[in-house]
Design an enzyme around this catalytic site. Sequence first.
Site, PDB file in Angstrom:
ATOM      1  N   LYS A  71      40.095  42.603  40.802  1.00 35.98           N
ATOM      2  CA  LYS A  71      40.747  43.122  39.601  1.00 35.98           C
ATOM      3  C   LYS A  71      40.410  44.593  39.404  1.00 35.98           C
ATOM      4  O   LYS A  71      41.138  45.322  38.738  1.00 35.98           O
ATOM      5  CB  LYS A  71      40.285  42.342  38.364  1.00 35.98           C
ATOM      6  N   ARG A  72      39.289  45.010  39.975  1.00 35.49           N
ATOM      7  CA  ARG A  72      38.888  46.416  39.807  1.00 35.49           C
ATOM      8  C   ARG A  72      39.781  47.362  40.615  1.00 35.49           C
ATOM      9  O   ARG A  72      39.754  48.557  40.424  1.00 35.49           O
ATOM     10  CB  ARG A  72      37.422  46.583  40.213  1.00 35.49           C
TER      11      ARG A  72
END
Length: 515
Positions: free
Chosen positions: A275-276
């Site tokens: 998700k980063r």
Amino acid sequence: MWKFSQRYLFWSVLHRSYSQSQSQVRVRFAPSPTGYLHLGGLRTALYNFLYARHLNGKFLLRIEDTDQTRLVPGASERLVEDLLWAGIEIDEGPGFGGQFGPYVQSQRTEIYSKAIEELLKNGTAYRCFCTERRLDLLRKEAVRTRQVPRYDNKCRHLTKSEVESLLDRGTPHCIRFKLTDHEEPLDDLIYGKVHHNVSDNEGDPVVMKSDRFPTYHFANVVDDHLMGITHVLRGVEWQISTTKHLLLYKAFGWEPPKFGHLPLLVNADGTKLSKRQGDIGIQHFREKGYFPLALLNYVVSAGGGFEHRDSGKQQLLSVQELSRQFLIERVNSHPSRLNPELLEDLNRLEIEQRLADNESRLLLIRNVQELVKKAYPKHSNLDLAEEHVVDVLRWSSQRLTLLQDLTSSKLSFLWVKPSSYELKDLSREQLNTLIHELDAHEGFNKDDLNVRLKNFAQKENIKFPLMMKSLRAALSGLKEGPGVAEMMEILGKTVTLERLREALPKDEIQLKQKS
């Protein structure tokens, strides 16, 4: 403690609704609003949706917001918007109706409290009064002795009088679930038989926190049962927790749904999606200009699950076709590698398909017109006629990936009419003659134009490079860019002739009109 009659009425009503729902497949997508939808979440939602549609079932959206400390304002609304943009229709959920609501966990706290009382009553759960300091010491000791940190189940052994004494003093506490050995393997719809005894590695888990909010595992099981969920399709990272969930079902005396765990989505090099990574959010793809169907086909290309996928031919299947072909037994059990180049091909393919449909083509034209106006706000005299936009789109469908690419500075000549230029090396008469010759020919492709322009320069005794420089100025006002013949092909015959006529001096135009 609520009365037996109230408890009986509550569970009997819910069980009756649950039983009624068992006649059809019911699946759910249950994200936490702690961030925005990304490719992994879209894949999970899509496979649930396709499974439901394939079997004429229902697709539910449930917002799991029990972790109030990590909520992101607006995340739930954006998530719904992204799902609908992708073509994933929600049958039941927040704002969509349904007889099993509320569909937001923070609005179901009374239901969880009553369910907890059931477990306390049947002896499968207990109150834990251990302080955070004690739990921290346990973790540190486990690390020191190189063991897996786990709760030592101390409060499981408190006597009834000890519990009552602590409650009378108002001692903060949570509720823990008693883990037991689970001998039956999980029959995973994708991975087959999977055996994991959670009690070997974990202490009794918290099911109700001291703030009276349930933990994910507890609320998940209660909601899935009471909402009549028949099949749970989720990421493989949750597979290790499924044993815990099955034990909770057993403690309640409920029939569990069938479970299927989707393999990891990974990058082309095999590394895990994160998700980063700012480029895996659905909003990122939307802002870049990718189309929903291209993105859906991109996601399913890696995970399998379909009857016929011709690897030698690029396919862009509709949502209806994807749901018709979807087979859970064909989903891959190995990590699914995403190939970004495939997404580019699929997006080009979707542009082609939209161009071929009258309604979609009109929306595409409007989209391009808005993008161009936004890219060149200071230019009021833009070439945005529908016919011209379509010509440009047809030219670009095999060359460019995104509609936004059409607004790059290198292609500004497509839209921005030249405002000032000098035809130093081309006389009025010569330009007028060229316009007549170009207008008389049907073909307007780059190679043919190049031959005709060379023949014209030779016939008129004009140096070819100098003539091309003048034509470039008349067509674009630019000193650099694509070759003049290619520029003419891209602009199309109508716009090319229009710009060349506008390059004629005013008195020449007037004379031409009179004649």
